[in-house]
Design an enzyme around this catalytic site. Structure first.
Site, short mmCIF file in Angstrom:
data_model
loop_
_atom_site.label_atom_id
_atom_site.label_comp_id
_atom_site.label_asym_id
_atom_site.label_seq_id
_atom_site.Cartn_x
_atom_site.Cartn_y
_atom_site.Cartn_z
N HIS A 1 -2.68 -13.07 -2.55
CA HIS A 1 -4.31 -13.10 -1.68
C HIS A 1 -4.80 -13.87 -0.29
O HIS A 1 -4.91 -14.67 0.14
CB HIS A 1 -5.56 -12.63 -2.51
CG HIS A 1 -5.73 -11.30 -3.31
ND1 HIS A 1 -5.48 -11.18 -4.37
CD2 HIS A 1 -6.10 -9.92 -2.52
CE1 HIS A 1 -5.71 -9.59 -4.40
NE2 HIS A 1 -5.87 -9.23 -3.28
N ARG B 1 -5.82 -8.24 -14.44
CA ARG B 1 -5.52 -7.19 -14.21
C ARG B 1 -3.63 -7.63 -14.91
O ARG B 1 -3.31 -6.82 -15.32
CB ARG B 1 -4.64 -6.88 -12.79
CG ARG B 1 -6.67 -6.29 -12.31
CD ARG B 1 -6.64 -4.87 -13.02
NE ARG B 1 -7.77 -4.34 -12.25
CZ ARG B 1 -8.71 -3.80 -11.99
NH1 ARG B 1 -8.43 -3.78 -13.69
NH2 ARG B 1 -9.19 -2.92 -11.74
N SER C 1 4.17 6.34 2.63
CA SER C 1 2.98 7.06 1.62
C SER C 1 1.85 6.22 2.07
O SER C 1 1.10 6.41 2.65
CB SER C 1 3.43 6.83 0.38
OG SER C 1 3.23 6.00 -0.16
N THR D 1 3.91 7.40 -4.59
CA THR D 1 4.75 6.78 -4.84
C THR D 1 5.49 5.56 -4.60
O THR D 1 4.83 4.93 -4.42
CB THR D 1 5.98 8.70 -4.10
OG1 THR D 1 5.35 7.36 -3.07
CG2 THR D 1 4.65 8.88 -3.22
N TRP E 1 8.43 5.46 -4.06
CA TRP E 1 10.45 5.44 -3.24
C TRP E 1 9.45 4.15 -1.57
O TRP E 1 8.03 4.11 -1.44
CB TRP E 1 10.03 6.77 -2.67
CG TRP E 1 10.37 7.82 -3.82
CD1 TRP E 1 9.92 8.82 -4.77
CD2 TRP E 1 11.46 7.15 -5.28
NE1 TRP E 1 10.24 8.60 -5.31
CE2 TRP E 1 12.26 8.50 -5.77
CE3 TRP E 1 12.93 6.58 -4.33
CZ2 TRP E 1 12.81 8.56 -6.51
CZ3 TRP E 1 14.08 6.18 -5.84
CH2 TRP E 1 13.86 7.54 -6.81
N ARG F 1 -2.55 -5.80 -18.03
CA ARG F 1 -1.93 -4.83 -18.03
C ARG F 1 -0.36 -5.25 -18.85
O ARG F 1 0.88 -4.64 -18.75
CB ARG F 1 -1.38 -4.40 -16.78
CG ARG F 1 -2.48 -3.46 -16.07
CD ARG F 1 -2.09 -3.87 -14.63
NE ARG F 1 -3.20 -3.10 -13.83
CZ ARG F 1 -3.64 -3.40 -12.70
NH1 ARG F 1 -2.47 -4.57 -12.46
NH2 ARG F 1 -4.58 -2.31 -11.95
N HIS G 1 1.16 -1.05 -0.31
CA HIS G 1 -0.23 0.62 -0.28
C HIS G 1 0.68 1.38 0.26
O HIS G 1 0.19 2.00 -0.62
CB HIS G 1 -1.02 0.29 1.06
CG HIS G 1 -2.26 -0.79 1.42
ND1 HIS G 1 -3.47 -0.99 2.02
CD2 HIS G 1 -2.27 -1.63 0.44
CE1 HIS G 1 -3.80 -1.81 1.73
NE2 HIS G 1 -3.86 -2.45 -0.14
N ASP G 2 2.12 0.96 0.13
CA ASP G 2 2.99 2.12 0.00
C ASP G 2 3.40 1.66 -0.99
O ASP G 2 4.06 3.77 -1.57
CB ASP G 2 4.56 1.67 1.02
CG ASP G 2 5.14 2.85 1.04
OD1 ASP G 2 4.95 4.27 0.61
OD2 ASP G 2 6.65 2.71 1.82
#
Length: 644
Positions: free
Chosen positions: A402, A489, A231, A225, A227, A493, A172-173
C-alpha cells in the site's frame, strides 16, 4: 511458535524440514552445493549478473524442495478426471473462467474456491489466540511504522506510478479472500486520532474442517482463480464472463464508446462492469480499459485471419493471447523495473526466453525441449514440483504494497509541450470518482497514461502509507486503517512473524533489533519499544520494511525469496504456458502477437499519441522521458518528478 503470554519460543536453528515431495536431480544437487559454498563468502547479489542469475536459479530449486505445501491434508481435494468430468471439450483448448481443467488430472486445482497453499509446513502456521492476534496492538504498529509523516512522501524514484497500478491490477487476478460475517473489534488506545469511535473488520472466513489438522491450522479459500488467466478482466466464473461479452458473434468484451473515448461500461450503481472491481481507482480504470481494448484488437486480428470461426472460438483464443501477454509483460518488464539488479535483468528474461535469449528463441524456437534454464519456462513442460498448484498465504503477504500509493496525482498533457493540467488528491480518483478526470476533468486516456509514466509511486518502506488508506471508507460503508488491516490479516491467517519467516526460508535470523535494521540505531530503538524488546514478535511486514534493501531492489530480500519461488511457479504449473506453448494452441497469429508484443506495443496500439515518448523510454514501468512542459513543472509535492 507463540504462547499465550505474547512471547515466542523458537529454536535459533532452522526447523528440521519434512520429507520433501520434490527432489532435485544430481546436477541440481551439485549446483546447489557449489552455490551454498560460494554464498558463505559472497552473497548472490554481489556476484556478477550472469553468475548471480544462475545462483538464483539454484536457490529456486531449493525453495521448490522445502517451501511448497498444499493447503489441504489430502490431495483428494483437488479432484480427479473420474469424479470431475469436463462438461465441454472446448476447455481442452480454452481457459475455463472458474479455473477448472487447467490440469486435466486434478481438475479443481487452482480454481476459484480452492484453498490457498502455504510456503511453510502447516504446523508452523497455526490460528492465533486472541491475545496473539492483538499483541502488540496492531493499530499502534500502524501508527508508529506505517503512517506517512506530514510532507513525508518517500518516492520510489526508479519506478513510475504505472508500476504501482500494474501490481494491483495483477493481484486482483490472482487472489482475494472470502470474508466472514463475524467481525473483529480492533482496540483503540486513549487519544487515538481515528476518525470514528470504533474500528471493525470482517474476519477472514475459514474453510470447512475437512481434517483434524484444519482445527489448529485452518485453510482459507481463494475466491479468484489462482491461474494467470486475466480473471480481473474476464471474471472467475463462466456466468460472469458471459455477462461481460458483447451479444454479437465477434468474441469481444463490451465497452462504452463515447465521443471523448472508450470506457468500461457501468451498472445502475455506477460500478465498472469487469471481472474484479473492488478497491477501484483511476489506476484500475486505465489498465482494465487498456486490456479490454487489447482483447478486442486481438479479436479483430483473429477474425481477419479466420473469418469462419464462431464468436466463442474468437473469444477463447483472444483470451489465451491476452492472458499470456500480461504474464510476459509482468515477467520481463515489470519485475526487472522493481528489482533493478543485474542478476534479475538476466534471470527474468531467462524465465521467459531462456539463457539463449529472445532473438535466438524467436528465430529457432526452443533449443532445449525441457530445460527452463536454457529455453525458458513457456513450453518447458508442466511440473507441480511435488505440491498441487495454488497461490499461498505467504505470497499474499509479500504483496502488501500500500505504500506504493501517492497522496496526489499530477496530470499532464501527453502531446504538445506536456503542460500541467491538474493535481488531484488520491481520494478524488478512487471508487465512484475513478472516471472523473477522464469523464469531467479534461484528461484523456493518453494524458493519464503519460502522467502515470512520469509520476513517482511511494517507496515500499516504513512511514509511507498515505493518510487516505489509513482513514479509508469503502463503498460498503466500512471504515478501516489499511496499515492495521495488513498487520491483522497476516496474524489472523497464520503467517509467521519476521524472524520465524526467515528461519523457515533458511535465511539468517537477526538476534538484535540493530542487526535487523542493518545498524540503524534509531529505527532499532523504535522497533524494540513497540515490540517490548522481543524481536521474535516483529511482524513479517514491519521487519521486511525495516531490513536493509539490496541495491536496485524495490522491496526486501525476505519478500523476494517467496517471490522468486512463486513467480516462476505460476508459469511452470500452467498447461497453457508451460505446456501447450505453440501455434496449435494459440494459432500462428496469436502466438506471434504474444511473442512480438510488449507493454509499449499495447499502449502505442491504442494510444498512438504516446509512441514518440515511449520510444525514448527504456522500461515502461520506470520513469518515462518527460516532455519539456512537464520537466519545467514538477516537484515532489505534486508527486511529479522534480524539475531538472
Amino acid at each position: 511458535m507463540s504462547n499465550n503470554n505474547g512471547t515466542t519460543n523458537v529454536k535459533e536453528e532452522a526447523p528440521a524440514p519434512p520429507t520433501p515431495s520434490f527432489q532435485p536431480g544430481l546436477g541440481e544437487r551439485i549446483g546447489l552445493g557449489a552455490f551454498h559454498a560460494i554464498n558463505k563468502v559472497i552473497p548472490w547479489y554481489k556476484l556478477p549478473g550472469f553468475i548471480g542469475a544462475f545462483n538464483l536459479a539454484f536457490l529456486r530449486i531449493e525453495l521448490r524442495q522445502y517451501n511448497l505445501y498444499d493447503g489441504y491434508a489430502s490431495a483428494a481435494a483437488q479432484g480427479s478426471a473420474a469424479d470431475e468430468p469436463m462438461p465441454d471439450k472446448r476447455f481442452l483448448t480454452a481457459r475455463n473462467s472458474d479455473g477448472k481443467f487447467n490440469s486435466l488430472e486434478l481438475p479443481r486445482m487452482g480454481c476459484a474456491g480452492m484453498r490457498f497453499g502455504r510456503n511453510f509446513p502447516r504446523r508452523f502456521t497455526p490460528k492465533p489466540t486472541e491475545e496473539e492476534l492483538f499483541t502488540p496492538d496492531p493499530r499502534m504498529i500502524s501508527n508508529r511504522f506505517m503512517a506517512r509523516k506530514e510532507n513525508g512522501f518517500i518516492p520510489a524514484t526508479t519506478l513510475n506510478l504505472l508500476a504501482a497500478a500494474w501490481i494491483q491490477f495483477q493481484t486482483h487476478d490472482w487472489f482475494t479472500h472470502e470474508e466472514s460475517t463475524e467481525k473483529l473489534d480492533i482496540p483503540l488506545s486513549a487519544g487515538d486520532k481515528w476518525i470514528h469511535e470504533h474500528m471493525q473488520l470482517h474476519r477472514t472466513k475459514p474453510d470447512d474442517v475437512l481434517d483434524p489438522s484444519d482445527v489448529k491450522c485452518p485453510g482459507y479459500k481463494n475466491a479468484n482463480t489462482a491461474w494467470w488467466d486475466g480473471s480481473q478482466i474476464y471474471g472467475s466464473s463462466e456466468a460472469a464472463t458471459q455477462s461481460l461479452r458483447t451479444k454479437t458473434a465477434d468474441g469481444k468484451l463490451t465497452l462504452d464508446e463515447r465521443k471523448i473515448g472508450t470506457f468500461l461500461p457501468r451498472d445502475d450503481q455506477g460500478n465498472p462492469l469487469t471481472g474484479f472491481n473492488n478497491n477501484w481507482w483511476i489506476g484500475m480504470e486505465l489498465l482494465h480499459t487498456l486490456f479490454a481494448l487489447e482483447h478486442n484488437a486481438i479479436c479483430d486480428k483473429l477474425r481477419e485471419a479466420y473469418p469462419d470461426w464462431t464468436g466463442d472460438m474468437i473469444f477463447d483464443k483472444a483470451r489465451l493471447v491476452n492472458c499470456a501477454l500480461m504474464a510476459k509483460i509482468h515477467t520481463v518488464e515489470w519485475t526487472p523495473a522493481i528489482l533493478a539488479h543485474p542478476a534479475l535483468q538476466v534471470g527474468m528474461a531467462a524465465n521467459w526466453w531462456g539463457i539463449v535469449g529472445e532473438k535466438l528463441t524467436k528465430m529457432l524456437g526452443r533449443i532445449s525441449k525441457t530445460s527452463e534454464i536454457i529455453s525458458g519456462i513457456p513450453g518447458s513442460g508442466v511440473d507441480q514440483d511435488g505440491a498441487p498448484f495454488s497461490l499461498t498465504e505467504e505470497f499474499v503477504s509479500v504483496y502488501r504494497m500500500h505504500s506504493l500509493m501517492p497522496d496526489n496525482i499530477a496530470f499532464f498533457d501527453a502531446t504538445g509541450n506536456g503542460t500541467h493540467k491538474s493535481t488531484v488528491p488520491l481520494a478524488d480518483v478512487a471508487f465512484s470518482k475513478a472516471q472523473d478526470p477522464l469523464d469531467k476533468g479534461g484528461v484523456s486516456f493518453a494524458d493519464a497514461f503519460y502522467s502515470f509514466g512520469i509520476n513517482y509511486p511511494g517507496a515500499i518502506t516504513n512511514h509511507n502509507t498515505p493518510d487516505f488508506l489509513r482513514n479509508l471508507t469503502t463503498p460498503d460503508g466500512q471504515s478501516r486503517d489499511m496499515g492495521t488491516v495488513d498487520i491483522l490479516r497476516d496474524r489472523e491467517r497464520g503467517v509467521p512473524r519476521y524472524c520465524e519467516f526467515r528461519r523457515l526460508l533458511r535465511m539468517s535470523v537477526p538476534k538484535t533489533f540493530e542487526e535487523l535494521t542493518g545498524g540503524n540505531k534509531a529505527l532499532a530503538k523504535e522497533l524494540s519499544d513497540a515490540y517490548d524488546g522481543k524481536i521474535e514478535l516483529v511482524d513479517a511486514l514491519v521487519g521486511s520494511h525495516s531490513e536493509p534493501v539490496i541495491p536496485g531492489f524495490g522491496f526486501s530480500e525476505t519478500a523476494f525469496r517467496v517471490f522468486i519461488l512463486m513467480a516462476s511457479r505460476r508459469l511452470k504449473s500452467d498447461r497453457f504456458i508451460a505446456g501447450s506453448w505453440n501455434e496449435d494452441m494459440y494459432t500462428k497469429v496469436g502466438f506471434r502477437w504474444v511473442q512480438d508484443s510488449g507493454m509499449k506495443d499495447v499502449l502505442g496500439r491504442h494510444f498512438p499519441e504516446l509512441r514518440d515518448t515511449l520510444a525514448k523510454s527504456k522500461n515502461v514501468f520506470a520513469p518515462w522521458e518527460m516532455l519539456d512542459g512537464s520537466r519545467m513543472y514538477g516537484g515532489v509535492e505534486t508527486n511529479a518528478p522534480p524539475a531538472k
